[in-house]
Enzyme design. Structure first.
Site, PDB file in Angstrom:
ATOM      1  N   HIS A  76      60.556  35.691  47.515  1.00 39.69           N
ATOM      2  CA  HIS A  76      60.953  36.973  48.623  1.00 39.69           C
ATOM      3  C   HIS A  76      62.290  37.692  47.919  1.00 39.69           C
ATOM      4  CE1 HIS A  76      59.129  35.506  52.525  1.00 39.69           C
ATOM      5  NE2 HIS A  76      58.210  36.330  51.864  1.00 39.69           N
ATOM      6  N   ARG A  81      37.802  49.687  50.240  1.00 40.90           N
ATOM      7  CA  ARG A  81      36.910  48.884  49.857  1.00 40.90           C
ATOM      8  C   ARG A  81      36.680  47.893  50.757  1.00 40.90           C
ATOM      9  NH1 ARG A  81      37.774  45.655  44.221  1.00 40.90           N
ATOM     10  NH2 ARG A  81      39.346  44.583  45.446  1.00 40.90           N
ATOM     11  N   GLU A  83      30.727  47.458  38.793  1.00 36.55           N
ATOM     12  CA  GLU A  83      31.605  46.427  37.974  1.00 36.55           C
ATOM     13  C   GLU A  83      30.834  45.082  37.543  1.00 36.55           C
ATOM     14  OE1 GLU A  83      34.608  45.000  40.811  1.00 36.55           O
ATOM     15  OE2 GLU A  83      33.518  44.855  42.435  1.00 36.55           O
ATOM     16  N   ASP A 126      36.344  43.715  36.721  1.00 36.32           N
ATOM     17  CA  ASP A 126      35.084  43.042  36.500  1.00 36.32           C
ATOM     18  C   ASP A 126      34.163  43.327  35.491  1.00 36.32           C
ATOM     19  OD1 ASP A 126      35.652  40.890  38.204  1.00 36.32           O
ATOM     20  OD2 ASP A 126      35.601  42.346  39.832  1.00 36.32           O
ATOM     21  N   CYS A 154      38.674  52.460  39.074  1.00 40.86           N
ATOM     22  CA  CYS A 154      40.018  51.971  39.680  1.00 40.86           C
ATOM     23  C   CYS A 154      40.320  50.699  39.014  1.00 40.86           C
ATOM     24  CB  CYS A 154      39.609  51.749  41.098  1.00 40.86           C
ATOM     25  SG  CYS A 154      38.345  50.895  41.404  1.00 40.86           S
TER      26      CYS A 154
END
Ligand code: PEP
Ligand code: MG
Length: 570
Positions: A187, A330, A430, A454, A501
């Site tokens: 964090h 997506r 992909e 991918d 993308c």
């Protein structure tokens, strides 16, 4: 030189302020007036909650809502009746002072979280220890190290920074952070990035080598830290800092400019996001749309699935913030390397070749897929939303998903709920299969977005996360480049939009090739947008044709990359 993990990019130069939170010595005291002790405990909890609330508000205005959530999480912990009830029981049953009861109960929880092993639980353990100490300090009337009022140019040096300490930092005075413990995803590291303070974490042996007042320079990208550096090193860091600042200013000139090549070809430079809060950065860097909203992040780090309404709120927030610009959502892509415990997925023998993304969703229509599609469709009434299906390999998968969208539209119609009637439904290209039949897909789908992360993995048969074979993992392989060129040309022939993308979309050596192939949309992390716009506006697509032809004539990824490097002068 010390070497740690770069946790927040940037160059920090300044003077060490070693923050040593003295270990609290908790003395066990027997008490006689139980009710008075419980009152004492409750007032301390109230004070701590009030402090935390102040920090959360302060953080929300300085860093953003998302960062403030970390402090809001602390407030929830502090207000949790189970935790406070257990501490009160310990006071009652053992007749001990609150400090001791807090110590025992909170340590028990922290150890339990820590033993669960995963990163999220480690974080919970750190949060638990943080609130423990703060309640105890409040009871004992001990002030925490006053980080808020450090002199300008301070470099904070600490064993570890608790989230509450980081939240109290004034970025105007803190030039950098170095810690001996911590990780990139802790964090405190997340907060440092949000506050744009250069930070290096996990620096072994740091505290033994640094004293208050030492000169320090650090590089938040490489993780290099120098204590009392020689003049040459100090100058090099100062030069790099100026260079970074100049570059940032230079890039700001591209805010509001269209992404048009010298010969007038307009492309769209959009952003990839994982959470609704990420749109703040997209707007800051002038993203022309959202090219990929990875919705699986809404499903991660929690104990149960987000409801349809929760999803609706998230999608709507993004659609409204983007104000008419395209937002490609997506649908869920889990499996592969992304696990979600509550989904009850069995371990696949070959997760990347298994039960992932659309394959999983079509098998879980009722409880997972339809609620998500319904949430997206409902949100589409508030902006320019498009739906994108991941990991498609054959047209039947697309048809089934599309049929579900149509079914839900009918359902919304009968309930009188508004949505974008002509919503586009596209696919990620992909997989090698989708690429090979891109012409068939292009006849039916509304748009393509090429997922090179991918596509490279499935074309080269190389696990994207396996270091041993990572030398094969490059989108510059002629096999991958031919695939990309083929996909783009199929889309253009059919007259549909084609974007990218995957990470390759923002690779400066790849961008000229993609422009030459005719890519319409480039989607990337928000921080890469302006740099890519500057690049695009400097090229002429016509002139790039010869460059692409030459690049495609080489036989290896290394040759192509080298050629592009030379062409780009990098
Ligand atoms: C890709 O595969 O290129 C992509 C953008 O999706 P992810 O990285 O989420 O698999
Ligand atoms: Mg992918």
């Amino acid at each position: 030189m010390y070497k740690g993990t770069g946790a927040s990019a940037g160059i920090g130069i300044g003077t060490a302020v070693v923050v040593e939170e003295s270990e609290l010595v908790i003395e066990r005291r027997e008490i006689s007036d139980i009710e008075a002790e419980i009152q004492r405990f409750r007032s301390a909890v109230d004070r701590t909650i009030a402090d935390t609330e102040r920090m959360a508000q302060d953080l929300a205005s300085r860093a953003g809502e998302k960062e403030a959530e970390i402090m809001q999480g602390h407030m929830l912990l502090l207000a949790d009746p189970m935790l406070t009830g257990e501490i009160e029981n310990a006071v009652r049953n053992e007749m001990v002072n609150s400090e001791t009861a807090i110590e025992n109960v909170c340590n028990m929880y922290a150890e339990m979280f820590a033993s669960m092993g995963d990163e999220l639980m480690q974080q919970r353990a750190a949060d638990m220890r943080d609130i423990k100490t703060r309640m105890q300090r409040s009871l004992m009337g001990i002030q925490s190290a006053d980080i808020a009022s450090l002199p300008a140019g301070s470099i904070l040096v600490a064993r570890d920074l608790t989230p509450s300490m980081t939240a109290g930092i004034n970025p105007a005075n803190v030039a950098g952070i170095v810690t001996e413990l911590g990780g990139r995803t802790s964090h405190s590291a997340i907060l440092a990035r949000a506050l744009e303070i250069p930070a290096v974490v996990a620096v072994t042996g740091l505290l033994a080598g640094v004293r208050d007042g030492d000169a320090i320079v650090l590089d938040g990208s490489s993780g290099d830290v120098y204590v009392n550096p020689d003049e040459e090193t100090r100058k090099a860091f100062a030069g790099r800092r100026t260079q970074l600042a100049d570059e940032k200013k230079e890039l700001e000139r591209y805010i509001g400019m269209p992404s048009v090549t010298r010969d007038g070809i307009r492309v769209e430079i959009a952003a990839n996001i994982g959470r609704p809060e990420d749109v703040d950065k997209v707007l800051q860097y002038d993203g022309e749309g959202i090219g990929l909203f990875r919705t699986e992040f809404l499903f991660m780090d929690r104990e149960e699935m987000p409801t349809e309404d929760e999803q609706l709120a998230a999608y709507r927030r993004v659609a409204e913030a983007m104000d008419g610009r395209p937002v490609i959502i997506r649908t869920l892509d889990i499996g592969g390397d992304k696990e979600i415990p509550y989904m009850g997925l069995e371990k696949d023998e070959n997760p990347f070749l298994g039960y992932r993304a659309i394959r999983f969703c079509l098998d879980r229509k009722e409880d997972v897929y339809k609620p998500q599609l319904r949430a997206i469709l409902r949100a589409s009434a508030y902006g320019n939303i498009r739906i994108m299906i991941p990991l498609v390999t054959c047209i039947e998968e697309y048809r089934q998903a599309r049929a579900l969208v149509e079914e839900i539209k009918g359902e919304l119609d009968s309930r009188g709920i508004p949505y974008k009637r002509d919503i586009q439904v596209g696919i990620m290209v992909e997989t090698a299969a989708a690429s090979l039949i891109a012409d068939i897909f292009a006849r039916e789908v509304d748009f393509f977005s090429i997922g090179t992360n991918d596509l490279t993995q499935y074309t080269m048969a190389v696990d994207r996360g396996n270091k041993k074979v990572s030398y094969l993992y490059s989108a510059f392989n002629p096999a991958v480049l031919r695939s990309i060129r083929h996909i783009i040309s199929c889309a253009r022939e059919a007259g549909i939009m084609v974007g990218m993308c995957g990470e390759a979309a923002s690779d400066p050596l790849m961008v000229p090739l993609l422009l030459a192939f005719g890519l319409n949309e480039f989607s990337m992390s928000a921080s890469a947008i302006l740099r890519t716009r500057r690049l695009v506006t400097g090229y002429s697509v016509k002139e790039l044709q010869a460059v692409a032809d030459e690049a495609m004539s080489f036989s290896t990824a290394a040759e192509i990359e080298q050629y592009m490097r030379k062409f780009a002068g990098m």
